[in-house]
Structure formats: C-alpha cells, structure tokens
Design a protein around this motif. Sequence first.
Motif, PDB file in Angstrom:
ATOM      1  N   ALA A 124     -17.468  23.742 -44.932  1.00 18.98           N
ATOM      2  CA  ALA A 124     -18.365  24.222 -46.260  1.00 18.98           C
ATOM      3  C   ALA A 124     -18.413  22.747 -47.321  1.00 18.98           C
ATOM      4  O   ALA A 124     -19.873  23.020 -47.643  1.00 18.98           O
ATOM      5  N   MET A 125     -17.376  22.349 -47.357  1.00 18.99           N
ATOM      6  CA  MET A 125     -17.591  21.314 -48.453  1.00 18.99           C
ATOM      7  C   MET A 125     -18.178  20.181 -47.625  1.00 18.99           C
ATOM      8  O   MET A 125     -18.942  19.083 -48.510  1.00 18.99           O
ATOM      9  N   GLU A 126     -18.396  20.231 -46.130  1.00 22.04           N
ATOM     10  CA  GLU A 126     -19.599  19.156 -45.947  1.00 22.04           C
ATOM     11  C   GLU A 126     -20.963  19.016 -46.017  1.00 22.04           C
ATOM     12  O   GLU A 126     -22.164  17.817 -46.656  1.00 22.04           O
ATOM     13  N   HIS A 127     -21.355  20.771 -45.885  1.00 21.84           N
ATOM     14  CA  HIS A 127     -22.467  21.031 -45.646  1.00 21.84           C
ATOM     15  C   HIS A 127     -22.935  21.088 -47.539  1.00 21.84           C
ATOM     16  O   HIS A 127     -23.720  20.664 -47.903  1.00 21.84           O
ATOM     17  N   LEU A 128     -22.351  21.227 -48.454  1.00 20.07           N
ATOM     18  CA  LEU A 128     -22.150  20.586 -49.774  1.00 20.07           C
ATOM     19  C   LEU A 128     -22.410  19.184 -50.408  1.00 20.07           C
ATOM     20  O   LEU A 128     -23.447  19.458 -50.775  1.00 20.07           O
ATOM     21  N   GLU A 129     -21.979  18.676 -49.810  1.00 19.23           N
ATOM     22  CA  GLU A 129     -22.042  16.789 -50.370  1.00 19.23           C
ATOM     23  C   GLU A 129     -23.553  16.901 -49.414  1.00 19.23           C
ATOM     24  O   GLU A 129     -24.419  16.186 -49.692  1.00 19.23           O
ATOM     25  N   ARG A 130     -23.874  17.516 -48.245  1.00 17.99           N
ATOM     26  CA  ARG A 130     -25.466  17.272 -47.545  1.00 17.99           C
ATOM     27  C   ARG A 130     -26.029  17.541 -49.040  1.00 17.99           C
ATOM     28  O   ARG A 130     -27.046  16.539 -48.452  1.00 17.99           O
ATOM     29  N   VAL A 131     -26.124  18.952 -49.322  1.00 15.29           N
ATOM     30  CA  VAL A 131     -27.527  19.493 -50.384  1.00 15.29           C
ATOM     31  C   VAL A 131     -27.076  18.832 -51.411  1.00 15.29           C
ATOM     32  O   VAL A 131     -27.314  19.645 -52.771  1.00 15.29           O
ATOM     33  N   LYS A 132     -25.913  17.520 -52.095  1.00 14.60           N
ATOM     34  CA  LYS A 132     -25.694  17.425 -52.440  1.00 14.60           C
ATOM     35  C   LYS A 132     -24.904  18.129 -53.393  1.00 14.60           C
ATOM     36  O   LYS A 132     -25.452  17.643 -55.382  1.00 14.60           O
TER      37      LYS A 132
END
Length: 254
Positions: free
Chosen positions: A129-137
């Motif tokens: 989840a954190m990896e994808h939240l980074e991805r969407v900034k």
Amino acid sequence: MENNNSETNDQPIILLKDVNKWFGDLHVLQDVSLSVGKKERIVVCGPSGSGKSTMIRCINRLEEHQQGTIIVDGIELTGNLKNIDSVRREVGMVFQQFNLFPHLTVKENITLAPIWVKKMPKKDALDLAMEHLERVKIPEQADKYPGQLSGGQQQRVAIARSLAMNPNIMLFDEPTSALDPEMIKEVLDVMVDLAEGGMTMIVVTHEMGFAKTVANRMVFMDEGKIVEEAEPDKFFNNPDSDRTKLFLSQILSH
C-alpha cells in the motif's frame, strides 16, 4: 501457470467481436468490435449516451453483453463465474465516483483486497500500500480517512487500490469528470506515469490533452457504435467521419 509468450505476444489482450447489448428496448452497444494489444493505450470518447462506459464495463463483466464475444487475456467472458473472477483479478477499474470505504483509512482501503482476495500477509500488504501511495504521490495521507481528502487525492487512492492487485489491464471510466478543474491534472499525471510504465489502458475521457499525450489509438463512439478509430494525430487533425469532426469541434472549442 505457464506463459507461452512466443504464442501469446501477437494475440490481443482484449478482444471484442460483434458485441451487442440492450437495456430493455434500448440498443446500447451495436456490433462493437475492438482489439487491444498488450501495453496499448486506448482513449474512448464520444457524446453522453454513446455506449462508451457500457462498453468498458462489459470488459470486466460489470455489465453483461447479450450477443458477441469478449475475450480478456485469453479468457472468454460468459456466464461462467470462474472465468469472470479470473478476468476481474487481471483487470483494475477506476470509476468517476471513487468508491472508497469511508470508515476505513486510506491504507486500509488499499490493503483490503490483497489481504482478503490474495491472502497476502498484513505486513506485506501494508508495504505494498505504501509503495503504491508513493507511486500516486500521497504517502503522507496513509492514515487519513477518505472524507479528509480532496477529490483528486481520493481518486489517486482509488488508482493505488487498483494497482495493489497487480492488474495487467486498467480501465478508467471518466476518472476526472467528478473533479474540480484544479484537481484534474494531479490525477492525469498519475495516469501518464502508468502509461509510460507500459500498462495496458482503456480510458473513457473528455480530456483531449491527455488523449494526445498518452493514446496509441483514439476510438470515437456514437449511438452505440464505434464510428472511428485512428492514431491521435490523424484523429485530431484529419478525422474521416463528419460525426467525429462535429464532436471534436464542440469539445475542443471549450
């Protein structure tokens, strides 16, 4: 599962052939045929009621087609629930409404499906989840609730939630049309990043600047039919159909 790439690379990842659908007497999809290759980015546009949202909702069986064939990643969509489930695991979808659970935090919204559907350990799901939240900034919003976020942030959470299931295909149904103008760019930027990363995408949108940036192919629909398909350069500068010309003159004059 074996993946015979040598055989499958040339096959379309999405194939619609002579698809028809009715809502009661209303013939909303009329002999629609579309072939989408792996990593291709298709933008679908057209006036309201042209069938574009119905078409992409048929691709993951949110709507059922009555005639014709739809094959997604080698699996034909029929009434077979196992096939439908298999396709839905491959296909992420982002809607006009964000459809987040209001009583769950942002990261809980994203981890829900990986934990329950993919049986992923909770810690791994949180890392994902954190990896994808980074991805969407928006990693800093992880512990907030959807109601505390702007519309643009909520839509980016919805995109991160889809990505957490590791889909091969992403479908977007007017993802920015419920947003205030200043929030549209932040969502489109995330979608541009996805496109550049090689995601297969079908996007229903009126955002023609985004279409020119991202699309390999434009599809124009009207009255339940695909009227025109072309590369963006030809589509915007020299369309064949008078209906396409009229639509573009209306939408590009705003």
